[in-house]
Enzyme design. Sequence first.
Site, PDB file in Angstrom:
ATOM      1  N   SER A 130       0.705  -1.238  -0.051  1.00  0.00           N
ATOM      2  CA  SER A 130       0.018   0.099   0.057  1.00  0.00           C
ATOM      3  C   SER A 130       0.943   1.433   0.026  1.00  0.00           C
ATOM      4  O   SER A 130       1.879   1.248   0.434  1.00  0.00           O
ATOM      5  CB  SER A 130      -0.837   0.025   1.161  1.00  0.00           C
ATOM      6  OG  SER A 130      -1.651   1.184   1.437  1.00  0.00           O
TER       7      SER A 130
ATOM      8  N   ARG B 178     -27.073  -8.789 -43.573  1.00  0.00           N
ATOM      9  CA  ARG B 178     -25.725  -8.343 -42.515  1.00  0.00           C
ATOM     10  C   ARG B 178     -26.145  -7.177 -41.789  1.00  0.00           C
ATOM     11  O   ARG B 178     -26.896  -6.352 -42.075  1.00  0.00           O
ATOM     12  CB  ARG B 178     -24.608  -7.814 -43.748  1.00  0.00           C
ATOM     13  CG  ARG B 178     -23.504  -7.092 -42.952  1.00  0.00           C
ATOM     14  CD  ARG B 178     -22.044  -7.201 -43.993  1.00  0.00           C
ATOM     15  NE  ARG B 178     -21.860  -8.393 -44.536  1.00  0.00           N
ATOM     16  CZ  ARG B 178     -21.887  -8.332 -45.899  1.00  0.00           C
ATOM     17  NH1 ARG B 178     -22.117  -7.315 -46.828  1.00  0.00           N
ATOM     18  NH2 ARG B 178     -21.518  -9.617 -46.674  1.00  0.00           N
TER      19      ARG B 178
END
Length: 494
Positions: A322, A362
């Site tokens: 940290s 399509r």
Amino acid sequence: MPIDPPPAAAALPGASPSGAPSDDAGGFDVAGFDIGLLSPVTVGFDGASDPETSDLGDAGFLRALVAAEVALARAWAEVGVAPREAADAISEALGWQDDDPAASDVLGAADARRLAAASAAGGNPVIPLVGMLRARVPEHARPWLHRGATSQDILDSALMLTARRSGLSVLGSLVKTDEALLRFAAAHRDRVAAARTLTQHAVPTTVGLRAANWARGLERAAARLDDSLWELPAQLGGAGGTLASFVQIGGSRAAAELPAAFAEQLGLAVPAAPWHTVRWPVTELGDALVQVLDALGVVAADVAALGRTEIGELAEGTGGGSSAMPQKRNPVGSVLIRSAALRAPQLGATLHTAAALAVDERPDGAWHAEWPTLRELLRLALGAAGNAERLVAGLTVDTGAVARNLGLTGGLIVAERLALVLGPVIGAERVRRIVAEAGAGGDLGELLDAEPRLAEAGFGRAEIDELLDPANYAGLAGELVDDLTRSPIPEDTQ
């Protein structure tokens, strides 16, 4: 995928006056636009740090597009329509390799940038790609490049080829993770621990069974992914999915044989028919990837929860630090895997939405939405599987914490057993009162020892201690571990 920078980018170093990225050394590289800065789970696994070689970078997809174009020319020759010398010339000019069709580096980063810019006009990169490739092919062979195909044939086939290659890498990591889980489960087969339901202590289980359950979920997901990968089909249908152009060029027989020849060149499954708007190959693969990420997410969630400071039963082999709290050992692997698992279902939902709206012959936008979505799912699966392989390989158990937590309730973790064994002797209501008194601070062993009807029934302190021992109420946990560790998933993913 690369995006055009806003007009203000023209003032940035390395940008041209138009705002387009520069090829100068000082400019940013579009091919490496996303190298994982905001997606740490994928770093080191999706190849973003080296986009020129990554299957999932734009350069990698460009190689797959080139492979599809060459494969089609070769397929025409296989069915006896195209001259063999034309197919050979195209193969040589475009860098075809029999053992790795998507290995061609005939187009470089600068070509990829130009192709990306040109693709906006037609809505996909295949249209400008054909022109680029024809310029590199001998004139006598040019008519056989992209012969009869539509853009979707090439792009879908390239997408399937990319997915197959990346998916097999995911599967490789899953096999190694499973092997490590099986070893872990066997090593901790009889390590009794507290099972938790709805966050609370429930009954005893074992550390080994918990890991075996993780492995079972992972193996199911891996099997589904394996099935999906080997069913990924090539796409070949022509402009409207009728193969009319192929019939016109080579006749009905050759047109009927062409999809299989094309698929064989790419190492993909033979399509039953053109699937331009029947998008099961995409959705089934997407579902399999989501299931993989679900299974990995469970492992990560459990490891993170059981690694909490106040629980402390599990720990990753290496923990993250940290910036403000030097004492911390964060479960970074679990955190990263969870980040991928949380994103995956929405990506899968996008694929299904696109499939449901794949209209006409399509799709008008739904098809386009699939491309970055499926690629992101593959990236996340690669990253999560790679991180899981590392996580499980280094996973450790704090046996003291396991024992401490198991004993936190002073024997109440076997309250179910007490009800089953002692209820017929002293009555269910009396058992409930004793358990309630113990829950309020009483000593469960002493309360049972003081119950006169138990003594009359032959329950002395030794029998009571046996009843209260969590190790004696783990059911078939050991056998369930054994059943799994005797039959791991096979390493052969072919």
